[in-house]
Scaffold this motif. Sequence first.
Motif, PDB file in Angstrom:
ATOM      1  N   ALA A   1       0.833  -1.203   0.000  1.00  0.00           N
ATOM      2  CA  ALA A   1       0.000   0.000   0.000  1.00  0.00           C
ATOM      3  C   ALA A   1       0.867   1.252   0.000  1.00  0.00           C
ATOM      4  O   ALA A   1       0.563   2.238  -0.680  1.00  0.00           O
ATOM      5  CB  ALA A   1      -0.930  -0.009   1.209  1.00  0.00           C
ATOM      6  N   GLY A   2       1.959   1.236   0.772  1.00  0.00           N
ATOM      7  CA  GLY A   2       2.855   2.384   0.800  1.00  0.00           C
ATOM      8  C   GLY A   2       3.497   2.627  -0.551  1.00  0.00           C
ATOM      9  O   GLY A   2       3.599   3.771  -1.004  1.00  0.00           O
ATOM     10  N   ALA A   3       3.940   1.546  -1.211  1.00  0.00           N
ATOM     11  CA  ALA A   3       4.551   1.681  -2.533  1.00  0.00           C
ATOM     12  C   ALA A   3       3.544   2.208  -3.541  1.00  0.00           C
ATOM     13  O   ALA A   3       3.866   3.066  -4.369  1.00  0.00           O
ATOM     14  CB  ALA A   3       5.103   0.327  -2.989  1.00  0.00           C
ATOM     15  N   ALA A   4       2.313   1.695  -3.479  1.00  0.00           N
ATOM     16  CA  ALA A   4       1.282   2.150  -4.411  1.00  0.00           C
ATOM     17  C   ALA A   4       0.950   3.621  -4.186  1.00  0.00           C
ATOM     18  O   ALA A   4       0.741   4.381  -5.140  1.00  0.00           O
ATOM     19  CB  ALA A   4       0.027   1.282  -4.258  1.00  0.00           C
ATOM     20  N   SER A   5       0.898   4.033  -2.918  1.00  0.00           N
ATOM     21  CA  SER A   5       0.626   5.443  -2.604  1.00  0.00           C
ATOM     22  C   SER A   5       1.732   6.342  -3.144  1.00  0.00           C
ATOM     23  O   SER A   5       1.465   7.386  -3.748  1.00  0.00           O
ATOM     24  CB  SER A   5       0.502   5.617  -1.088  1.00  0.00           C
ATOM     25  OG  SER A   5       0.431   6.977  -0.735  1.00  0.00           O
ATOM     26  N   LEU A   6       2.988   5.933  -2.939  1.00  0.00           N
ATOM     27  CA  LEU A   6       4.120   6.709  -3.428  1.00  0.00           C
ATOM     28  C   LEU A   6       4.088   6.824  -4.949  1.00  0.00           C
ATOM     29  O   LEU A   6       4.268   7.912  -5.510  1.00  0.00           O
ATOM     30  CB  LEU A   6       5.426   6.056  -2.972  1.00  0.00           C
ATOM     31  CG  LEU A   6       6.724   6.647  -3.510  1.00  0.00           C
ATOM     32  CD1 LEU A   6       6.853   8.115  -3.138  1.00  0.00           C
ATOM     33  CD2 LEU A   6       7.909   5.860  -2.976  1.00  0.00           C
ATOM     34  N   ALA A   7       3.844   5.701  -5.617  1.00  0.00           N
ATOM     35  CA  ALA A   7       3.789   5.726  -7.077  1.00  0.00           C
ATOM     36  C   ALA A   7       2.664   6.625  -7.572  1.00  0.00           C
ATOM     37  O   ALA A   7       2.828   7.382  -8.534  1.00  0.00           O
ATOM     38  CB  ALA A   7       3.613   4.306  -7.616  1.00  0.00           C
ATOM     39  N   GLY A   8       1.510   6.557  -6.899  1.00  0.00           N
ATOM     40  CA  GLY A   8       0.399   7.411  -7.287  1.00  0.00           C
ATOM     41  C   GLY A   8       0.714   8.886  -7.122  1.00  0.00           C
ATOM     42  O   GLY A   8       0.363   9.709  -7.977  1.00  0.00           O
ATOM     43  N   ASP A   9       1.410   9.232  -6.031  1.00  0.00           N
ATOM     44  CA  ASP A   9       1.782  10.625  -5.807  1.00  0.00           C
ATOM     45  C   ASP A   9       2.736  11.122  -6.887  1.00  0.00           C
ATOM     46  O   ASP A   9       2.637  12.272  -7.347  1.00  0.00           O
ATOM     47  CB  ASP A   9       2.446  10.774  -4.436  1.00  0.00           C
ATOM     48  CG  ASP A   9       1.469  10.555  -3.282  1.00  0.00           C
ATOM     49  OD1 ASP A   9       0.249  10.668  -3.515  1.00  0.00           O
ATOM     50  OD2 ASP A   9       1.930  10.268  -2.170  1.00  0.00           O
ATOM     51  N   LEU A  10       3.684  10.291  -7.291  1.00  0.00           N
ATOM     52  CA  LEU A  10       4.624  10.682  -8.341  1.00  0.00           C
ATOM     53  C   LEU A  10       3.901  10.852  -9.676  1.00  0.00           C
ATOM     54  O   LEU A  10       4.208  11.769 -10.448  1.00  0.00           O
ATOM     55  CB  LEU A  10       5.737   9.640  -8.455  1.00  0.00           C
ATOM     56  CG  LEU A  10       6.732   9.631  -7.290  1.00  0.00           C
ATOM     57  CD1 LEU A  10       7.562   8.348  -7.304  1.00  0.00           C
ATOM     58  CD2 LEU A  10       7.648  10.847  -7.353  1.00  0.00           C
TER      59      LEU A  10
END
Length: 310
Positions: A161-170
């Motif tokens: 979930a953290g990785a997906a959130s980071l990717a979405g923010d980028l």
Amino acid sequence: MSRFVIIGAGAIGSFLSARLHEAGHDILLVARGERLEMLQAEGVRLLEGKTDRQVRVPVSGACDPGASPDHVILATKTFQLESALELLEPLNEARFTLLTVQNGVEAPKIAQAALPRTEVLGARMHGFFELEEGIVRHTGVPATLIAGQVADRATAPASAAGAASLAGDLRVASIPTKLVPDMRPALWDKFMMAATIGGVAPAFGLNVGEVLAHPQASALLRDAMTEVVQVAAALAIDLPSGCIAEKLEFIARFPPGVTSSLQRDLESGRPSEFAHLTGAIPRFARQAGLPCPAADDVIARLRARGLRLD
């Protein structure tokens, strides 16, 4: 929107902080010395194509222990990782996803060892970035990013979930980001080019864009790339088929005056990422039980030119 701490205000750190700030995220860019003073006075000066703009990114010389980030990006050079990780000590109790964007293949494991409770993602940034006279220049291809774990363990749901959130923010910041289950092949693929061309060019006193027109330098570059592919395979990391031909084709499109960051640092006598790039090839070869005569030749030529390799 997310809260980011970005440590390192060089070309990539400044670029990412400006893009993420413009996308509405809460950003703290951590810088030091003259660069900190310049950012406090002028913000990030960013030149993309013919568009020159100033982005007033919040900047500090230290992390704020009272503001826990969702994500941390380490954007220093590899030899600065230890001091960058020390800057994160005020956030030891915080939970965040950490992204490394250094050259080489070792930064994610260094960060993971220092922060065992943190989910660390290695990343490969694609694009041309330079910091010159306080201006970040982004030229050529659009910025893209590949990220993923490097540890030999499955991604837990929370970390996914953290990785997906980071990717979405980028992505919101117009930086297309792809998540992969194992980042090691992509890191080694980039290492294969950066560690070889970054050493071969200054070994012959050439610019990167001149190497393929020089028969001896071109042959040594191919041999060094082949050694890296063989070492990676011995370490159970399979690089893409045809990766050497792809990299040589890419280099062939460089203008003659192009140089690499490693080359610029070596030839100016500044501290460099040599130990984590060209100088790392023999170290990895010993680990794999393989010889690396081409890499040894490159390093001997660099020493013969009197370049600083520490």
